[in-house]
Enzyme design. Structure first.
Site, PDB file in Angstrom:
ATOM      1  N   LYS A 185     -50.574  39.022  67.973  1.00  0.00           N
ATOM      2  CA  LYS A 185     -50.677  37.795  67.169  1.00  0.00           C
ATOM      3  C   LYS A 185     -51.706  36.875  67.822  1.00  0.00           C
ATOM      4  O   LYS A 185     -52.162  37.109  68.929  1.00  0.00           O
ATOM      5  CB  LYS A 185     -49.331  37.056  67.087  1.00  0.00           C
ATOM      6  CG  LYS A 185     -48.161  37.883  66.595  1.00  0.00           C
ATOM      7  CD  LYS A 185     -48.273  38.270  65.147  1.00  0.00           C
ATOM      8  CE  LYS A 185     -47.083  39.158  64.759  1.00  0.00           C
ATOM      9  NZ  LYS A 185     -47.286  39.885  63.543  1.00  0.00           N
ATOM     10  N   SER A 207     -50.306  42.667  59.782  1.00  0.00           N
ATOM     11  CA  SER A 207     -50.114  41.251  60.115  1.00  0.00           C
ATOM     12  C   SER A 207     -51.341  40.548  60.683  1.00  0.00           C
ATOM     13  O   SER A 207     -51.401  39.332  60.678  1.00  0.00           O
ATOM     14  CB  SER A 207     -48.952  41.084  61.095  1.00  0.00           C
ATOM     15  OG  SER A 207     -49.311  41.536  62.382  1.00  0.00           O
TER      16      SER A 207
END
Length: 193
Positions: free
Chosen positions: A93, A52
């Site tokens: 993230k 990710s």
């Protein structure tokens, strides 16, 4: 017959084995306490798991997360954070939008309060995907980031479970900011935010 001459014996300091063991025990206890305090209060290791955050972070890379920085200030746009996700695992993230801001994704572009977000950390990957005719960002309808939260997205936008799916991340769920990459050694260094 010659008489054998002896030199006077040098006194050997008597160090008690018990005292030396106690000193070593104290030193080890102090070291262990410092490691636990530093690990618990200040810094924590983190292992990247999954695609990710590619192309900037890859599976099995090891990072040092600064756990204390957000005790003194709020997260800022562009910072890479580790947080407790609803699934009971920690995610890594990038902070894209801050409290009170409106965010939307349209035609591969992220907009904050109607202005295109400059994202140099993924620009090359976005341009390569556009050149292939693909999408780097899934469209996302405009939403306002709630107070006390941040909107986070993975750098690999088409392969990331992030705020577009799980919602904004509350400040108290943030473990800290990823500050140092220490493995693999050829990528050792400070993380740019």
């Amino acid at each position: 017959m010659e008489q054998e001459q002896r030199l006077p014996e040098t006194p050997v300091p008597s160090v008690s084995v018990k005292n030396e063991a106690w000193e070593w025990t104290k030193a080890l206890l102090i070291a262990a306490t410092l490691v636990i305090l530093i690990r618990w209060l200040l810094f924590a290791p983190f292992i990247v798991d999954g695609p990710s955050m590619e192309p900037n972070f890859h599976t099995a890379e090891r990072l040092i997360v600064n756990k204390i920085i957000y005790k003194f200030r709020a997260p800022e746009r562009g910072e890479v954070v580790v947080f407790h996700a609803p699934a009971g695992v920690d995610y890594i993230k990038r902070v894209v939008a801050l409290p009170g801001e409106k965010i939307k994704v349209q035609n591969n572009t992220v907009y904050i309060n109607g202005v295109e977000l400059n994202e140099p950390y993924i620009q090359e990957a976005v341009e390569a995907e556009k050149a292939r005719g693909g999408k780097y960002n899934r469209d996302f309808q405009e939403t306002t980031v709630a107070e006390g939260t941040v909107f986070v997205m993975g750098d690999n936008r088409v392969n990331s479970t992030d705020s577009r799916m799980i919602g904004s991340v509350e400040y108290d769920k943030i473990v800290g900011r990823a500050d140092v990459r220490f493995w693999p050694l050829n990528k050792l260094g400070i993380i740019k935010h």
